[in-house]
Design an enzyme around this catalytic site. Structure first.
Site, PDB file in Angstrom:
ATOM      1  N   TYR A  62       0.837  -1.204   0.000  1.00  0.00           N
ATOM      2  CA  TYR A  62       0.000   0.000   0.000  1.00  0.00           C
ATOM      3  C   TYR A  62       0.872   1.255   0.000  1.00  0.00           C
ATOM      4  O   TYR A  62       1.752   1.424   0.850  1.00  0.00           O
ATOM      5  CB  TYR A  62      -0.967   0.023   1.199  1.00  0.00           C
ATOM      6  CG  TYR A  62      -2.024  -1.075   1.145  1.00  0.00           C
ATOM      7  CD1 TYR A  62      -2.295  -1.769  -0.041  1.00  0.00           C
ATOM      8  CD2 TYR A  62      -2.747  -1.430   2.273  1.00  0.00           C
ATOM      9  CE1 TYR A  62      -3.248  -2.773  -0.094  1.00  0.00           C
ATOM     10  CE2 TYR A  62      -3.713  -2.434   2.233  1.00  0.00           C
ATOM     11  CZ  TYR A  62      -3.946  -3.108   1.037  1.00  0.00           C
ATOM     12  OH  TYR A  62      -4.889  -4.102   0.992  1.00  0.00           O
ATOM     13  N   LEU A 232     -17.528  -1.315   1.348  1.00  0.00           N
ATOM     14  CA  LEU A 232     -18.482  -0.204   1.165  1.00  0.00           C
ATOM     15  C   LEU A 232     -18.883  -0.056  -0.308  1.00  0.00           C
ATOM     16  O   LEU A 232     -19.554   0.912  -0.673  1.00  0.00           O
ATOM     17  CB  LEU A 232     -17.860   1.117   1.659  1.00  0.00           C
ATOM     18  CG  LEU A 232     -17.750   1.305   3.178  1.00  0.00           C
ATOM     19  CD1 LEU A 232     -16.910   2.545   3.509  1.00  0.00           C
ATOM     20  CD2 LEU A 232     -19.129   1.424   3.818  1.00  0.00           C
ATOM     21  N   GLY A 235     -18.588   3.223  -2.143  1.00  0.00           N
ATOM     22  CA  GLY A 235     -19.546   4.323  -1.976  1.00  0.00           C
ATOM     23  C   GLY A 235     -20.668   4.317  -3.005  1.00  0.00           C
ATOM     24  O   GLY A 235     -21.499   5.236  -3.026  1.00  0.00           O
TER      25      GLY A 235
HETATM   26  N1  LIG Z   1      -6.734  -8.120  -0.016  1.00  0.00           N
HETATM   27  C1  LIG Z   1      -6.830  -7.400  -1.103  1.00  0.00           C
HETATM   28  O1  LIG Z   1      -6.459  -7.808  -2.204  1.00  0.00           O
HETATM   29  C2  LIG Z   1      -7.402  -6.018  -0.978  1.00  0.00           C
HETATM   30  C3  LIG Z   1      -7.746  -5.281  -2.147  1.00  0.00           C
HETATM   31  C4  LIG Z   1      -8.279  -4.013  -1.971  1.00  0.00           C
HETATM   32  C5  LIG Z   1      -8.476  -3.491  -0.687  1.00  0.00           C
HETATM   33  N2  LIG Z   1      -8.108  -4.211   0.420  1.00  0.00           N
HETATM   34  C6  LIG Z   1      -8.317  -3.696   1.806  1.00  0.00           C
HETATM   35  O2  LIG Z   1      -9.672  -3.372   1.969  1.00  0.00           O
HETATM   36  C7  LIG Z   1      -9.816  -1.985   2.338  1.00  0.00           C
HETATM   37  C8  LIG Z   1     -11.082  -1.447   1.750  1.00  0.00           C
HETATM   38  O3  LIG Z   1     -11.066  -1.578   0.336  1.00  0.00           O
HETATM   39  P1  LIG Z   1     -11.669  -0.489  -0.640  1.00  0.00           P
HETATM   40  O4  LIG Z   1     -11.042   0.819  -0.376  1.00  0.00           O
HETATM   41  O5  LIG Z   1     -11.626  -1.062  -1.993  1.00  0.00           O
HETATM   42  O6  LIG Z   1     -13.181  -0.497  -0.153  1.00  0.00           O
HETATM   43  P2  LIG Z   1     -14.387   0.470   0.174  1.00  0.00           P
HETATM   44  O7  LIG Z   1     -14.441   0.690   1.623  1.00  0.00           O
HETATM   45  O8  LIG Z   1     -15.537  -0.164  -0.490  1.00  0.00           O
HETATM   46  O9  LIG Z   1     -14.116   1.828  -0.609  1.00  0.00           O
HETATM   47  C9  LIG Z   1     -13.453   2.908  -0.022  1.00  0.00           C
HETATM   48  C10 LIG Z   1     -13.304   3.992  -1.058  1.00  0.00           C
HETATM   49  O10 LIG Z   1     -14.596   4.444  -1.459  1.00  0.00           O
HETATM   50  C11 LIG Z   1     -14.707   5.841  -1.214  1.00  0.00           C
HETATM   51  N3  LIG Z   1     -16.067   6.140  -0.744  1.00  0.00           N
HETATM   52  C12 LIG Z   1     -16.816   5.397   0.111  1.00  0.00           C
HETATM   53  N4  LIG Z   1     -18.016   5.973   0.315  1.00  0.00           N
HETATM   54  C13 LIG Z   1     -18.010   7.104  -0.415  1.00  0.00           C
HETATM   55  C14 LIG Z   1     -18.972   8.134  -0.642  1.00  0.00           C
HETATM   56  N5  LIG Z   1     -20.186   8.109  -0.063  1.00  0.00           N
HETATM   57  N6  LIG Z   1     -18.636   9.166  -1.455  1.00  0.00           N
HETATM   58  C15 LIG Z   1     -17.416   9.202  -2.034  1.00  0.00           C
HETATM   59  N7  LIG Z   1     -16.465   8.259  -1.861  1.00  0.00           N
HETATM   60  C16 LIG Z   1     -16.761   7.211  -1.077  1.00  0.00           C
HETATM   61  C17 LIG Z   1     -13.666   6.172  -0.166  1.00  0.00           C
HETATM   62  O11 LIG Z   1     -13.262   7.519  -0.299  1.00  0.00           O
HETATM   63  P3  LIG Z   1     -13.124   8.462   1.023  1.00  0.00           P
HETATM   64  O12 LIG Z   1     -11.839   8.066   1.665  1.00  0.00           O
HETATM   65  O13 LIG Z   1     -13.102   9.820   0.431  1.00  0.00           O
HETATM   66  O14 LIG Z   1     -14.314   8.201   1.866  1.00  0.00           O
HETATM   67  C18 LIG Z   1     -12.552   5.199  -0.515  1.00  0.00           C
HETATM   68  O15 LIG Z   1     -11.751   5.715  -1.556  1.00  0.00           O
HETATM   69  C19 LIG Z   1      -8.517  -1.333   1.838  1.00  0.00           C
HETATM   70  O16 LIG Z   1      -8.186  -0.167   2.542  1.00  0.00           O
HETATM   71  C20 LIG Z   1      -7.508  -2.442   2.105  1.00  0.00           C
HETATM   72  O17 LIG Z   1      -7.148  -2.436   3.474  1.00  0.00           O
HETATM   73  C21 LIG Z   1      -7.589  -5.475   0.273  1.00  0.00           C
END
Ligand SMILES: NC(=O)c1ccc[n+]([C@@H]2O[C@H](COP(=O)([O-])OP(=O)(O)OC[C@H]3O[C@@H](n4cnc5c(N)ncnc54)[C@H](OP(=O)(O)O)[C@@H]3O)[C@@H](O)[C@H]2O)c1
Length: 325
Positions: A62, A232, A235
C-alpha cells in the site's frame, strides 16, 4: 444472542469492523511522509477508535510502503496506541523498477518483507500476517519454513491469506505448521459472485459466475475469519457520484437510503450490516479515510442484528437486478 466471531474463538482480539489502510499516504500516489499525511492518518485513526474499530489492515504494497510508514509515524507519536489495536499486514506483492510485477511467496521474500513492515510500522510484532495474492510459483514447504521462522522469532502471532479459494487453502494448510486464521476476499453488496455462485446450481448463467467453490463453507467449517475488502462498494450505494450507474444500482441506492432513514441510521451501516448478517460472521474492511464516513460505519453491527430476512433478500435482489431463480 450474538454469536462469537471466528477470531474470538481463536483468542484473537479484534473489532467487528476493520479499518483498511490502503489509501493512507495518497494510496497509489505514495506521497512522502509530511505533517499533512500524518495528521490525516491521526484523524482517521481517531475516528476509527471512536467508531469502535481497533483492527487495522495494511499491506507492504500500500502506497509502496508509505501507508505502513505513515501509520508507524502516528504510532510513534502515541506509543500507548499499540496496546489498544490489532495490526494486520500482507506480503507477497512485489513491484520493482525494471522487473515484471509479481507475487512472491518464497521464504526469503516473506521473511524480509515482514522485517521491512515491522521497521516501517515501528512495532516488534505483527498480530496477523496475510499472504496477499496466490503466487503460482509457491512451494508450500517454503512458506511453512518462513512462517515457522517468523513465529519462533515472535515477529508474527497469526497467519492468514487473501484472495485464496478453498482448494488452495486446503493445499497450503496441509504443509503449514500453524492454522490459517483469516481469508480476505472481495465481498460486498456491489459484488455478489460469492452469493450467486451458491444459488445458481443447474442454471446456464452459473457458467459466467466465477467464485472458488466451497470457499465460504470451508472457512466457516474451519473457523477461519472471512474479511471483506471493498466492503463499502466504493460508496456506490451511499452517495458517491459515479458515472454509468445502472438501473439496479440506482434502485439499490434508493432502497439503502430509505432503509437508513426508516431505521434512523446511515447508508454505510445498512451496507455493512447486510454483509455482517451473513452467518459466516464476515468482518468488513472499510477503506474510507473520511472521518465522517468512518463514524457512519459505527452502527453496522447493530443493523446486522436488526435486519430481517425480508430486508436482507430485498437488498440482495435489488443489487442483483433480478429475482433469484
Ligand atoms: N486483499 C486485497 O487484495 C485487498 C484489495 C483491496 C483493498 N483491500 C483492503 O480493503 C480496504 C477497503 O477496500 P476499498 O477501499 O476497496 O473499499 P471500500 O471501503 O468499499 O471503498 C473505499 C473507497 O470508497 C470511497 N467512498 C466510500 N463511500 C463514499 C462516498 N459516499 N462518497 C465518495 N467516496 C466514497 C472512499 O473515499 P473516502 O476516503 O473519500 O471516503 C474510498 O476511496 C482497503 O483499505 C484495504 O485495506 C484489500
Amino acid at each position: 444472542m450474538r454469536k462469537p466471531m471466528p477470531y474470538e474463538q481463536r483468542g484473537i482480539t479484534s473489532s467487528r469492523l476493520a479499518f483498511g489502510c490502503m489509501k493512507l499516504s495518497g494510496g497509489p500516489k505514495a506521497l512522502p511522509i509530511s505533517e499533512e499525511t500524518i495528521l490525516q492518518t491521526e484523524r482517521a485513526i481517531d475516528a476509527a477508535l471512536e467508531a469502535g474499530i481497533t483492527m487495522f489492515d495494511h499491506a507492504d504494497a500500500y502506497a509502496k510502503g508509505q501507508a505502513e510508514a505513515v501509520f508507524g509515524e502516528a504510532l510513534r507519536r502515541r506509543p500507548q496506541l499499540r496496546e489498544q489495536i490489532t495490526i494486520q499486514t500482507k506480503c507477497g506483492y512485489r513491484v520493482e523498477e525494471g522487473k515484471a510485477k509479481q507475487y512472491d511467496f518464497s521464504s526469503p521474500h516473506i521473511v524480509a518483507a515482514v522485517d521491512r513492515s515491522l521497521k516501517r510500522l515501528g512495532v516488534e510484532r505483527l498480530d496477523v500476517l496475510l499472504l496477499h495474492r496466490p503466487d503460482p510459483l509457491m512451494e508450500p514447504e517454503d512458506i511453512a519454513e518462513a512462517f515457522d521462522q517468523l513465529r519462533i522469532a515472535g515477529k508474527v502471532a497469526h497467519f492468514g491469506v487473501s484472495n485464496v479459494g478453498a482448494e488452495q487453502m486446503r493445499f497450503l494448510q496441509r504443509y503449514l505448521p500453524v492454522p490459517l486464521v483469516v481469508n480476505q476476499l472481495d465481498l460486498s453488496l456491489g459484488k455478489l459472485d460469492w452469493l450467486d455462485s451458491g444459488i445458481l446450481m443447474n442454471r446456464t448463467i452459473a457458467k459466467t459466475v466465477r467464485f472458488p467453490e466451497g470457499t465460504l463453507e470451508y472457512c466457516r467449517a474451519e473457523n477461519i475469519q472471512l474479511q471483506a475488502w471493498g466492503s463499502l462498494a466504493q460508496g456506490r450505494f451511499s452517495g458517491r457520484v459515479m458515472e454509468n450507474v445502472t438501473e439496479a444500482e440506482r434502485q439499490t441506492t434508493e432502497l439503502v437510503g430509505r432503509m437508513a432513514s426508516e431505521k434512523e441510521t446511515t447508508p454505510e451501516s445498512i451496507i455493512l450490516g447486510w454483509l455482517m448478517k451473513h452467518p459466516a460472521r464476515i468482518q468488513p474492511v472499510t477503506g474510507t479515510l473520511n472521518p465522517e464516513r468512518i463514524l457512519a460505519c459505527a452502527d453496522a453491527a447493530r443493523q446486522a442484528e436488526l435486519m430481517t430476512r425480508d430486508e436482507w433478500y430485498a437488498l440482495y435482489q435489488s443489487s442483483r437486478g433480478e429475482v433469484i431463480p
